[in-house]
Design a protein around this motif. Structure first.
Motif, PDB file in Angstrom:
ATOM      1  N   GLU A 268      47.060  40.639  33.763  1.00 21.15           N
ATOM      2  CA  GLU A 268      47.785  41.635  32.944  1.00 21.15           C
ATOM      3  C   GLU A 268      46.971  42.912  32.809  1.00 21.15           C
ATOM      4  O   GLU A 268      47.488  44.021  32.921  1.00 21.15           O
ATOM      5  N   GLU A 269      45.667  42.726  32.572  1.00 17.08           N
ATOM      6  CA  GLU A 269      44.780  43.889  32.417  1.00 17.08           C
ATOM      7  C   GLU A 269      44.738  44.701  33.726  1.00 17.08           C
ATOM      8  O   GLU A 269      44.821  45.928  33.720  1.00 17.08           O
TER       9      GLU A 269
ATOM     10  N   TYR B  71      48.597  33.119  39.462  1.00 19.67           N
ATOM     11  CA  TYR B  71      49.335  34.152  38.702  1.00 19.67           C
ATOM     12  C   TYR B  71      49.587  35.377  39.573  1.00 19.67           C
ATOM     13  O   TYR B  71      48.700  35.832  40.296  1.00 19.67           O
TER      14      TYR B  71
ATOM     15  N   LYS C   4      47.990  46.646  34.303  1.00 22.57           N
ATOM     16  CA  LYS C   4      48.061  47.823  33.434  1.00 22.57           C
ATOM     17  C   LYS C   4      47.190  48.948  34.019  1.00 22.57           C
ATOM     18  O   LYS C   4      47.596  50.104  34.092  1.00 22.57           O
TER      19      LYS C   4
ATOM     20  N   ASP D 184      43.690  33.955  36.450  1.00 15.85           N
ATOM     21  CA  ASP D 184      43.564  34.102  34.998  1.00 15.85           C
ATOM     22  C   ASP D 184      44.690  35.013  34.516  1.00 15.85           C
ATOM     23  O   ASP D 184      44.784  36.163  34.952  1.00 15.85           O
ATOM     24  N   ASP D 185      45.522  34.506  33.603  1.00 14.72           N
ATOM     25  CA  ASP D 185      46.700  35.285  33.209  1.00 14.72           C
ATOM     26  C   ASP D 185      46.339  36.564  32.447  1.00 14.72           C
ATOM     27  O   ASP D 185      47.035  37.575  32.545  1.00 14.72           O
ATOM     28  N   GLN D 186      45.222  36.537  31.700  1.00 10.43           N
ATOM     29  CA  GLN D 186      44.855  37.757  30.951  1.00 10.43           C
ATOM     30  C   GLN D 186      44.309  38.832  31.900  1.00 10.43           C
ATOM     31  O   GLN D 186      44.620  40.016  31.780  1.00 10.43           O
ATOM     32  N   LYS D 187      43.494  38.372  32.858  1.00 10.91           N
ATOM     33  CA  LYS D 187      42.906  39.338  33.802  1.00 10.91           C
ATOM     34  C   LYS D 187      44.011  40.017  34.612  1.00 10.91           C
ATOM     35  O   LYS D 187      43.948  41.206  34.902  1.00 10.91           O
TER      36      LYS D 187
ATOM     37  N   THR E  21      40.868  41.666  38.365  1.00  5.65           N
ATOM     38  CA  THR E  21      41.568  40.383  38.633  1.00  5.65           C
ATOM     39  C   THR E  21      40.580  39.219  38.741  1.00  5.65           C
ATOM     40  O   THR E  21      40.980  38.057  38.665  1.00  5.65           O
TER      41      THR E  21
END
Ligand code: URA
Length: 434
Positions: free
Chosen positions: A406-407, A334, A410, A401-404, A361
């Motif tokens: 994004e976090e 990612y 941000k 990890d796609d959620q990590k 990440t």
């Protein structure tokens, strides 16, 4: 003494004796004292500090928790180096094979990620198969065969630092001058080298944010080394923006290999050249700093030291083909890009934020023993003072990890500043303490 009494003494600002430190930490090493009591003591040290004498005692207890290597027969002029930690700081991994190529023997003991800074050992372990825990015989054999080895603290070497280091990483107890000094100097004394070059980082991405604090840390470590009859020097270097472009484990190994092939970033090359020149001078392989820098510059341009790196990787069980094939240490799947909202000059790239984004990440740990994502990290596309256009990328983030990711993206959105005014480029070397 009861563990809670030992903690209370430090909490109340009382000083602790060599015997008290020995008793507490030998109980910790044999499992009688749990992590939470040691964490409480570490936090008390962060607030109350330690005297110079106590710091010396703690260094001694940590160094003596394992073997102290005696390199006198194999490498009487061995030189070691250590950085106080920064973001993108891969200097040691460039220097070990480079110095070995130039005739020094380097047995470098390093640590894992610490707080927001990455760790040499985590970076090396991103090379498939690379083993960082070597015993004394393996270290000596590596010095004979290759000229350099890079190892972690272990059951044999500075085990107490290994345990405290892992706790400090996740309990916000890194930024303490006595804890940093004793952690670094215990490893250096156990490593057995006669001469030691310290790279003390200063700035937003360092543990010492101001020159005054960096100087205090430098004097303390140089003093501890001199009391132990070591030749010491500390170089103060800038850590407001990350060193080089790549931060994160795999990514930094790629930049190390590029640098050894003569294609490294200018700031990293400058820190390598100055630190390495002092190592060559102290180890008797150059007669002046200028000569040392010249040797380093020629060797990096020739690309010859990469061969020594691949020999070290092979000796330590890793796949030496990484030097020719980065697919063996790939980017994570990612990717997110952060772009500049305006055209101008890059005024700030906040190394601390880049370091924390790395942890988010997955490149660093949130709690003790976490597995890390070796492929994750942040590539910084610009240096302070560079021109940038509107919508041009400034950070590339990678994670498995796609959620990590994004976090992290941000979090890093405001990790830089663009200016319309002229911006001075950073100075990399700020001073020397000898
Ligand atoms: N490097 C170390 O080995 N220990 C510290 O505490 C900081 C940097």
């Amino acid at each position: 003494m009861l563990p809670q009494e030992f903690i209370r003494k430090k909490r109340d600002g009382e000083s602790q004796t060599l015997e008290e430190l020995r008793e507490f930490f030998s109980s910790y090493l044999n499992g009688e004292i749990p992590d939470y009591q040691v964490s409480a003591w570490l936090m008390a040290v962060c607030f109350r500090g330690m005297s110079e004498e106590e710091t010396l005692y703690l260094t001694q207890v940590m160094a003596e928790s394992g073997e102290i290597l005696d390199l006198s027969s194999i490498a009487p002029n061995a030189v070691d180096k250590h950085s106080t930690g920064g973001v993108g700081d891969k200097t040691s991994i460039v220097l070990a094979p480079l110095m070995a190529h130039l005739g020094l023997k380097i047995a470098k003991m390093s640590g894992r990620g610490l707080g927001h800074s990455g760790g040499t050992i985590d970076k090396l372990e991103s090379i498939p198969g690379f083993k960082t825990s070597l015993n004394k015989e393996e270290i000596f054999e590596g010095l004979e065969k290759v000229g350099c080895v890079m190892v972690s603290q272990s059951q044999d070497l500075a085990p107490l630092d290994g345990k405290l280091y892992a706790l400090r990483d996740v309990t916000a107890t890194v930024e303490s001058i006595p804890l940093i000094a004793s952690s670094i100097m215990s490893k250096k004394l156990a490593g057995g080298a006669k001469s030691i070059v310290l790279d003390v980082k200063v700035g937003k991405g360092a543990f010492m944010k101001t020159l005054d604090k960096a100087l205090a840390l430098s004097y303390l470590m140089v003093g501890i080394g001199k009391k132990a009859d070591r030749n010491m020097i500390a170089i103060l270097s800038q850590m407001d923006e990350p060193l080089g472009y790549k931060t994160g484990n795999n990514l930094e190994i790629m930049e190390v290999i590029d640098t050894l092939k003569g294609k490294g970033p200018a700031d990293l090359i400058e820190v390598v050249a100055v630190t390495g020149a002092y190592m060559l001078l102290m180890g008797g392989k150059a007669s002046s700093i200028e000569e040392g820098k010249e040797l380093i510059s020629k060797t990096l341009e020739s690309g010859l030291a990469v061969e020594r790196f691949s020999q070290m990787v092979a000796y330590q069980g890793g796949n030496p083909n990484v030097v020719d094939d980065y697919k063996l240490i790939p980017y994570a799947q990612y990717k997110e890009i952060i772009v500049s909202p305006e055209t101008g000059l890059v005024k700030e790239i906040d190394a601390y934020k880049v370091g924390v984004a790395n942890i988010i990440t997955g490149a660093g740990r949130k709690k003790k023993g976490d597995e890390i994502d070796h492929k994750a990290g942040v590539v910084v596309r610009k240096k302070i003072g560079d021109k940038i256009s509107k919508n041009e990328p400034i950070f590339d983030l990678y994670s498995s990890d796609d959620q990590k990711i994004e976090e992290a993206a941000k979090y890093l959105e405001d990790g830089f500043e663009i200016s319309q005014e002229p911006v001075a480029r950073s100075k990399h070397i700020l001073g020397i303490v000898s």
